[in-house]
Design a protein around this motif. Structure first.
Motif, PDB file in Angstrom:
ATOM      1  N   PHE A  29       0.845  -1.197   0.000  1.00 30.60           N
ATOM      2  CA  PHE A  29       0.000   0.000   0.000  1.00 30.60           C
ATOM      3  C   PHE A  29       0.878   1.243   0.000  1.00 30.60           C
ATOM      4  O   PHE A  29       1.866   1.330   0.723  1.00 30.60           O
ATOM      5  N   SER A  30       0.486   2.215  -0.809  1.00 29.35           N
ATOM      6  CA  SER A  30       1.177   3.493  -0.823  1.00 29.35           C
ATOM      7  C   SER A  30       0.241   4.550  -1.385  1.00 29.35           C
ATOM      8  O   SER A  30      -0.416   4.326  -2.399  1.00 29.35           O
ATOM      9  N   ASP A  31       0.167   5.701  -0.715  1.00 30.47           N
ATOM     10  CA  ASP A  31      -0.660   6.797  -1.213  1.00 30.47           C
ATOM     11  C   ASP A  31      -0.070   8.126  -0.752  1.00 30.47           C
ATOM     12  O   ASP A  31      -0.599   8.785   0.148  1.00 30.47           O
ATOM     13  N   PRO A  32       1.031   8.549  -1.374  1.00 31.89           N
ATOM     14  CA  PRO A  32       1.658   9.817  -0.965  1.00 31.89           C
ATOM     15  C   PRO A  32       0.829  11.044  -1.282  1.00 31.89           C
ATOM     16  O   PRO A  32       1.043  12.108  -0.688  1.00 31.89           O
ATOM     17  N   LEU A  33      -0.140  10.922  -2.202  1.00 36.94           N
ATOM     18  CA  LEU A  33      -0.957  12.080  -2.569  1.00 36.94           C
ATOM     19  C   LEU A  33      -2.006  12.400  -1.516  1.00 36.94           C
ATOM     20  O   LEU A  33      -2.452  13.544  -1.409  1.00 36.94           O
ATOM     21  N   ALA A  34      -2.402  11.413  -0.723  1.00 30.37           N
ATOM     22  CA  ALA A  34      -3.525  11.600   0.202  1.00 30.37           C
ATOM     23  C   ALA A  34      -3.347  12.822   1.091  1.00 30.37           C
ATOM     24  O   ALA A  34      -4.261  13.642   1.235  1.00 30.37           O
ATOM     25  N   VAL A  35      -2.197  12.966   1.707  1.00 24.03           N
ATOM     26  CA  VAL A  35      -1.996  14.090   2.632  1.00 24.03           C
ATOM     27  C   VAL A  35      -2.068  15.425   1.910  1.00 24.03           C
ATOM     28  O   VAL A  35      -2.480  16.444   2.491  1.00 24.03           O
ATOM     29  N   GLU A  36      -1.718  15.451   0.627  1.00 21.97           N
ATOM     30  CA  GLU A  36      -1.739  16.693  -0.132  1.00 21.97           C
ATOM     31  C   GLU A  36      -3.168  17.139  -0.466  1.00 21.97           C
ATOM     32  O   GLU A  36      -3.391  18.301  -0.817  1.00 21.97           O
ATOM     33  N   LEU A  37      -4.130  16.225  -0.362  1.00 20.55           N
ATOM     34  CA  LEU A  37      -5.523  16.555  -0.640  1.00 20.55           C
ATOM     35  C   LEU A  37      -6.272  17.009   0.608  1.00 20.55           C
ATOM     36  O   LEU A  37      -7.476  17.243   0.554  1.00 20.55           O
ATOM     37  N   LEU A  38      -5.571  17.142   1.719  1.00 26.16           N
ATOM     38  CA  LEU A  38      -6.184  17.544   2.978  1.00 26.16           C
ATOM     39  C   LEU A  38      -5.841  18.993   3.314  1.00 26.16           C
ATOM     40  O   LEU A  38      -4.787  19.505   2.937  1.00 26.16           O
ATOM     41  N   ALA A 125     -16.694  18.850  -6.785  1.00 28.43           N
ATOM     42  CA  ALA A 125     -16.179  20.216  -6.771  1.00 28.43           C
ATOM     43  C   ALA A 125     -15.101  20.378  -5.701  1.00 28.43           C
ATOM     44  O   ALA A 125     -14.072  21.042  -5.916  1.00 28.43           O
ATOM     45  N   LEU A 126     -15.329  19.771  -4.543  1.00 27.09           N
ATOM     46  CA  LEU A 126     -14.337  19.811  -3.464  1.00 27.09           C
ATOM     47  C   LEU A 126     -13.030  19.172  -3.922  1.00 27.09           C
ATOM     48  O   LEU A 126     -11.941  19.719  -3.728  1.00 27.09           O
ATOM     49  N   LYS A 127     -13.122  18.031  -4.573  1.00 29.82           N
ATOM     50  CA  LYS A 127     -11.912  17.338  -5.014  1.00 29.82           C
ATOM     51  C   LYS A 127     -11.153  18.148  -6.047  1.00 29.82           C
ATOM     52  O   LYS A 127      -9.924  18.289  -5.972  1.00 29.82           O
ATOM     53  N   ARG A 128     -11.862  18.681  -7.025  1.00 25.30           N
ATOM     54  CA  ARG A 128     -11.196  19.426  -8.091  1.00 25.30           C
ATOM     55  C   ARG A 128     -10.505  20.672  -7.538  1.00 25.30           C
ATOM     56  O   ARG A 128      -9.430  21.065  -8.001  1.00 25.30           O
ATOM     57  N   GLU A 129     -11.119  21.277  -6.540  1.00 22.34           N
ATOM     58  CA  GLU A 129     -10.491  22.433  -5.901  1.00 22.34           C
ATOM     59  C   GLU A 129      -9.190  22.025  -5.212  1.00 22.34           C
ATOM     60  O   GLU A 129      -8.169  22.714  -5.315  1.00 22.34           O
ATOM     61  N   ARG A 130      -9.230  20.883  -4.532  1.00 22.07           N
ATOM     62  CA  ARG A 130      -8.046  20.439  -3.799  1.00 22.07           C
ATOM     63  C   ARG A 130      -6.949  19.900  -4.719  1.00 22.07           C
ATOM     64  O   ARG A 130      -5.766  19.969  -4.388  1.00 22.07           O
ATOM     65  N   LEU A 131      -7.320  19.370  -5.857  1.00 23.77           N
ATOM     66  CA  LEU A 131      -6.325  18.879  -6.808  1.00 23.77           C
ATOM     67  C   LEU A 131      -5.504  20.013  -7.403  1.00 23.77           C
ATOM     68  O   LEU A 131      -4.326  19.839  -7.721  1.00 23.77           O
ATOM     69  N   GLY A 132      -6.099  21.166  -7.558  1.00 25.66           N
ATOM     70  CA  GLY A 132      -5.394  22.282  -8.150  1.00 25.66           C
ATOM     71  C   GLY A 132      -4.972  21.966  -9.575  1.00 25.66           C
ATOM     72  O   GLY A 132      -5.755  21.475 -10.384  1.00 25.66           O
ATOM     73  N   ALA A 133      -3.704  22.206  -9.874  1.00 21.32           N
ATOM     74  CA  ALA A 133      -3.200  22.031 -11.237  1.00 21.32           C
ATOM     75  C   ALA A 133      -2.596  20.650 -11.476  1.00 21.32           C
ATOM     76  O   ALA A 133      -1.991  20.414 -12.526  1.00 21.32           O
ATOM     77  N   ARG A 134      -2.768  19.728 -10.543  1.00 21.04           N
ATOM     78  CA  ARG A 134      -2.187  18.397 -10.712  1.00 21.04           C
ATOM     79  C   ARG A 134      -2.776  17.705 -11.938  1.00 21.04           C
ATOM     80  O   ARG A 134      -3.974  17.763 -12.189  1.00 21.04           O
ATOM     81  N   THR A 135      -1.922  17.014 -12.668  1.00 19.08           N
ATOM     82  CA  THR A 135      -2.352  16.298 -13.865  1.00 19.08           C
ATOM     83  C   THR A 135      -2.098  14.805 -13.685  1.00 19.08           C
ATOM     84  O   THR A 135      -1.403  14.375 -12.760  1.00 19.08           O
ATOM     85  N   THR A 136      -2.667  14.018 -14.566  1.00 16.68           N
ATOM     86  CA  THR A 136      -2.509  12.567 -14.516  1.00 16.68           C
ATOM     87  C   THR A 136      -2.302  12.026 -15.915  1.00 16.68           C
ATOM     88  O   THR A 136      -2.771  12.621 -16.895  1.00 16.68           O
TER      89      THR A 136
END
Length: 290
Positions: A29-38, A125-136
Motif C-alpha cells: 500500500f502506498s498513497d503519498p498524494l492523500a496528505v496533499e488533498l487535505l 467540486a471539493l476534489k477538483r479544488e483540492r487537486l489544483g493544477a495536478r495532472t494525470t
C-alpha cells in the motif's frame, strides 16, 4: 449525504490513507498524494495519529481511535482493490462514489486508461479544488451524478464511456450507505454496461451487531463531547451476507470470483494493526463478466 454538501466520509477516508502511507502494508500500500488533498486542519489529526500521540480527552480520543482504525482498514482494502484492478487490466475504469480517490494519480498502470470518476457534484467540486493544477497520465473524466436527478447510465454515456469495451468498476465504501433497492438498481446498470471481460469490485458490510452498535456508540460520544461526526449525514442503510450479494450479482450476469473478509485482506497485505474490530464486518467481492 445532504445534496448540497460534499461527503465528510470522503475526507475521513483520505485522512486514513494519509495515516497509513509509509506505515501500514509497506510494499503493498502506498498513497503519498492523500496528505496533499487535505487541509491544514485535517492534517493535524493525521500527524497526531502518525506520531502515536494519544490524546487524553474522551472526544479527542474517539477521533484518534476512529482515524487509527480507518487507516488500518484503508491500507488493507486499498491493497486488495488495487491488485484486482491490475489483474483485470481493462481499458476503462469507473470509480463509483470516487470521493478523494487518488488512483488515477498514483497507479502507473492506469497510464492511458480511460478513468471515469463518478460522484455527487458537491463532492466532485471539493476534489477538483483540492487537486489544483495536478495532472494525470490517465485519460480522466469527472462524471457528476446527483442520483436524485440524474441516471448513472446516461451520465456515463455523455462522458464517453463505451459499453462495448471491458470496464473495471470500483464500488468502494459506498454500498453500506445505500438501500437494497438502490444497490440492486446500480448493479443492474453496471451489468448492462459491462462487456465480456469486465470486472466489478465491491466493498460491503455484513450483518454484525458488535460493529453496528459500536458505530452508534462512537457517534454518540462524538456528539456529546462536541466533536464533529464525519458519518452523521451518511447513516448505514444496508448490510449483506456473502450469499445474498453473490445471488444479486449472479442474477445480473456477473460471476463472483472471490469474496474475502477484511481480516484476511489485512493479513494478505501485511497490515499489522491493533484494531481488528474495525475490520470484522467488512468484505470485498470481485465479480467478472465472462
Amino acid at each position: 449525504m445532504i445534496d448540497t454538501e460534499a461527503s465528510r466520509t470522503a475526507v475521513l477516508v483520505c485522512q486514513g490513507r494519509a495515516v497509513a502511507n509509509g506505515r501500514l502494508g509497506v510494499g503493498r500500500f502506498s498513497d503519498p498524494l492523500a496528505v496533499e488533498l487535505l487541509t491544514a486542519g485535517e492534517r493535524e489529526l493525521v500527524d497526531r495519529v502518525r506520531a502515536g500521540d494519544i490524546p487524553k480527552g474522551v472526544g479527542a480520543r474517539i477521533e484518534y481511535e476512529l482515524l487509527s482504525g480507518t487507516a488500518e482498514l484503508l491500507a488493507a482494502r486499498t491493497a486488495v482493490i488495487d491488485d484486482a484492478v491490475r489483474e483485470s487490466a481493462n481499458p476503462q475504469l469507473v470509480i463509483l462514489g470516487a470521493g478523494l480517490d487518488s488512483r488515477a494519480w498514483r497507479m502507473p498502470e492506469l497510464a492511458g486508461v480511460t478513468v471515469y470518476e463518478v460522484d455527487h457534484p458537491a463532492s466532485q467540486a471539493l476534489k477538483r479544488e483540492r487537486l489544483g493544477a495536478r495532472t494525470t497520465e490517465a485519460d480522466l473524466h469527472f462524471v457528476p451524478v446527483d442520483f436524485g436527478k440524474d441516471t448513472l447510465g446516461a451520465s456515463l454515456t455523455a462522458a464517453g464511456h463505451d459499453a462495448t469495451r471491458p470496464t473495471t468498476w470500483i464500488w468502494e465504501g459506498v454500498v453500506t450507505y445505500l438501500t437494497p433497492a438502490e444497490i440492486a438498481d446500480t448493479v443492474t446498470e453496471v451489468a448492462k454496461r459491462s462487456a465480456p471481460g469486465s470486472r466489478l469490485i465491491v466493498t460491503y458490510t455484513t450483518p454484525n451487531l458488535v460493529h453496528r452498535y459500536g458505530r452508534r456508540a462512537m457517534e454518540l460520544l462524538l456528539s456529546v463531547t462536541g466533536r464533529a461526526n464525519p458519518m452523521a449525514r451518511e447513516p448505514q442503510r444496508s448490510s449483506w451476507t456473502p450469499e445474498g450479494l453473490a445471488a444479486l450479482l449472479t442474477e445480473r450476469g456477473l460471476t463472483p470470483t472471490s469474496d474475502i473478509d477484511m481480516v484476511a485482506a489485512a493479513a494478505a497485505a501485511e497490515v499489522v494493526g491493533k484494531r481488528e474490530r474495525f475490520l470484522a464486518a467488512g468484505r470485498i467481492v470481485v465479480a467478472d463478466r465472462v
